[in-house]
Write an enzyme that holds these catalytic residues in place. Structure first.
Site, PDB file in Angstrom:
ATOM      1  N   ASP A   1      14.574  -2.285 -11.565  1.00  0.00           N
ATOM      2  CA  ASP A   1      14.813  -2.486 -13.021  1.00  0.00           C
ATOM      3  C   ASP A   1      14.800  -1.012 -13.523  1.00  0.00           C
ATOM      4  O   ASP A   1      14.777  -0.071 -12.714  1.00  0.00           O
ATOM      5  CB  ASP A   1      13.753  -3.358 -13.646  1.00  0.00           C
ATOM      6  CG  ASP A   1      12.365  -2.779 -13.768  1.00  0.00           C
ATOM      7  OD1 ASP A   1      12.195  -1.432 -13.339  1.00  0.00           O
ATOM      8  OD2 ASP A   1      11.711  -3.467 -14.131  1.00  0.00           O
TER       9      ASP A   1
ATOM     10  N   CYS B   1       9.771  -1.482  -9.611  1.00  0.00           N
ATOM     11  CA  CYS B   1       9.737  -1.643 -11.001  1.00  0.00           C
ATOM     12  C   CYS B   1       8.728  -0.477 -11.440  1.00  0.00           C
ATOM     13  O   CYS B   1       8.341   0.234 -10.660  1.00  0.00           O
ATOM     14  CB  CYS B   1       9.702  -2.784 -11.401  1.00  0.00           C
ATOM     15  SG  CYS B   1       8.170  -3.786 -11.023  1.00  0.00           S
TER      16      CYS B   1
ATOM     17  N   THR C   1       5.393  -1.109 -12.214  1.00  0.00           N
ATOM     18  CA  THR C   1       4.179  -1.253 -11.368  1.00  0.00           C
ATOM     19  C   THR C   1       4.468  -1.905 -10.049  1.00  0.00           C
ATOM     20  O   THR C   1       3.450  -1.666  -9.430  1.00  0.00           O
ATOM     21  CB  THR C   1       3.167  -2.028 -12.331  1.00  0.00           C
ATOM     22  OG1 THR C   1       3.576  -3.515 -12.392  1.00  0.00           O
ATOM     23  CG2 THR C   1       2.975  -1.588 -13.721  1.00  0.00           C
TER      24      THR C   1
ATOM     25  N   HIS D   1       0.993  -7.394  10.298  1.00  0.00           N
ATOM     26  CA  HIS D   1       0.193  -8.616  10.292  1.00  0.00           C
ATOM     27  C   HIS D   1       0.716 -10.089   9.517  1.00  0.00           C
ATOM     28  O   HIS D   1       0.440 -10.879   9.784  1.00  0.00           O
ATOM     29  CB  HIS D   1      -1.274  -8.420   9.715  1.00  0.00           C
ATOM     30  CG  HIS D   1      -2.051  -7.509  10.439  1.00  0.00           C
ATOM     31  ND1 HIS D   1      -3.609  -7.578  10.487  1.00  0.00           N
ATOM     32  CD2 HIS D   1      -1.934  -6.811  11.564  1.00  0.00           C
ATOM     33  CE1 HIS D   1      -3.854  -6.864  11.226  1.00  0.00           C
ATOM     34  NE2 HIS D   1      -3.145  -6.284  12.013  1.00  0.00           N
TER      35      HIS D   1
ATOM     36  N   HIS E   1      -1.016 -13.414  14.396  1.00  0.00           N
ATOM     37  CA  HIS E   1      -0.592 -13.241  13.073  1.00  0.00           C
ATOM     38  C   HIS E   1       0.700 -14.423  12.744  1.00  0.00           C
ATOM     39  O   HIS E   1       0.672 -14.708  11.490  1.00  0.00           O
ATOM     40  CB  HIS E   1       0.104 -11.838  12.834  1.00  0.00           C
ATOM     41  CG  HIS E   1      -0.961 -10.751  13.276  1.00  0.00           C
ATOM     42  ND1 HIS E   1      -2.186 -10.583  12.401  1.00  0.00           N
ATOM     43  CD2 HIS E   1      -0.940  -9.855  13.948  1.00  0.00           C
ATOM     44  CE1 HIS E   1      -2.890  -9.534  13.133  1.00  0.00           C
ATOM     45  NE2 HIS E   1      -2.128  -9.163  14.110  1.00  0.00           N
TER      46      HIS E   1
END
Length: 146
Positions: free
Chosen positions: A10, A67, A69, A99, A134
Site C-alpha cells: 500500500d 504495508c 506495519t 517449518h 512439518h
C-alpha cells in the site's frame, strides 16, 4: 529465468517495495508487481488480495506484501487461505519457510529498516520447506480451520 515473486504494497510500503523489486531483479527473479503505482493513500486489502490470489493459483510462486506495519497485509492474506508470515528478523523468516511453508512474506516499512528488510527477504527466499513432521502440522492447520 528465475522463480517468480508476486509483490504488492500500500502507500505505507511503497518505497520498500521499489527497493525489493530492484533487488529481486538483480538477484535473477521474475517480479510481478500488483501495485500500487505511487504514494497516494490506498487500501491494503485490495493489494493483499491480488498477491494472495496469484500465489494461491500457482504453487511455484511466492509473494511479498508490504504495508506500514505488515499486520493488515498478513491478516488479509491468511484470511484468503494463503500462509503468510509477518517477519521482523531473519530467524522468523527462516522458520516461516522451513517449518510452516509460508508462501507470502509480510513486512512493515515503518517498523523494519531497509537493511534488515533485505536480509529477511534473502533468508525467506533461500529457505526451503522442511516437509515431514512439518507437513503433518500444516495439514492439521487446514483440518482444524474448517
Amino acid at each position: 529465468m528465475g522463480k517468480t515473486i508476486v509483490i504488492g504494497s500500500d502507500h505505507g510500503g511503497f518505497n520498500l517495495k521499489a527497493v525489493f523489486i530492484k533487488t529481486l531483479e538483480e538477484w535473477g527473479y521474475n517480479v510481478e508487481d500488483e501495485g500500487p503505482d505511487g504514494l497516494d493513500s490506498c487500501d491494503y486489502p485490495m493489494f493483499a488480495a491480488k498477491v494472495a490470489n496469484k500465489v494461491k493459483e500457482d504453487d511455484s510462486k511466492l509473494g511479498i506484501l508490504i504495508c506500514g506495519t505488515g499486520q493488515g497485509m498478513t491478516m488479509t492474506a491468511n484470511r484468503m487461505g494463503v500462509r503468510a508470515a509477518l517477519c521482523t528478523n531473519e530467524f522468523l523468516a527462516e522458520m516461516a519457510r522451513e517449518h510452516n511453508d509460508a508462501r507470502i512474506l509480510c513486512l512493515g516499512e515503518r517498523v523494519t529498516g531497509q537493511g534488515l528488510a533485505l536480509a529477511i527477504l534473502k533468508k525467506f527466499l533461500e529457505t526451503e520447506f522442511g516437509g515431514d513432521r512439518h507437513q503433518r502440522r500444516i495439514d492439521l492447520i487446514d483440518t482444524v480451520s474448517k
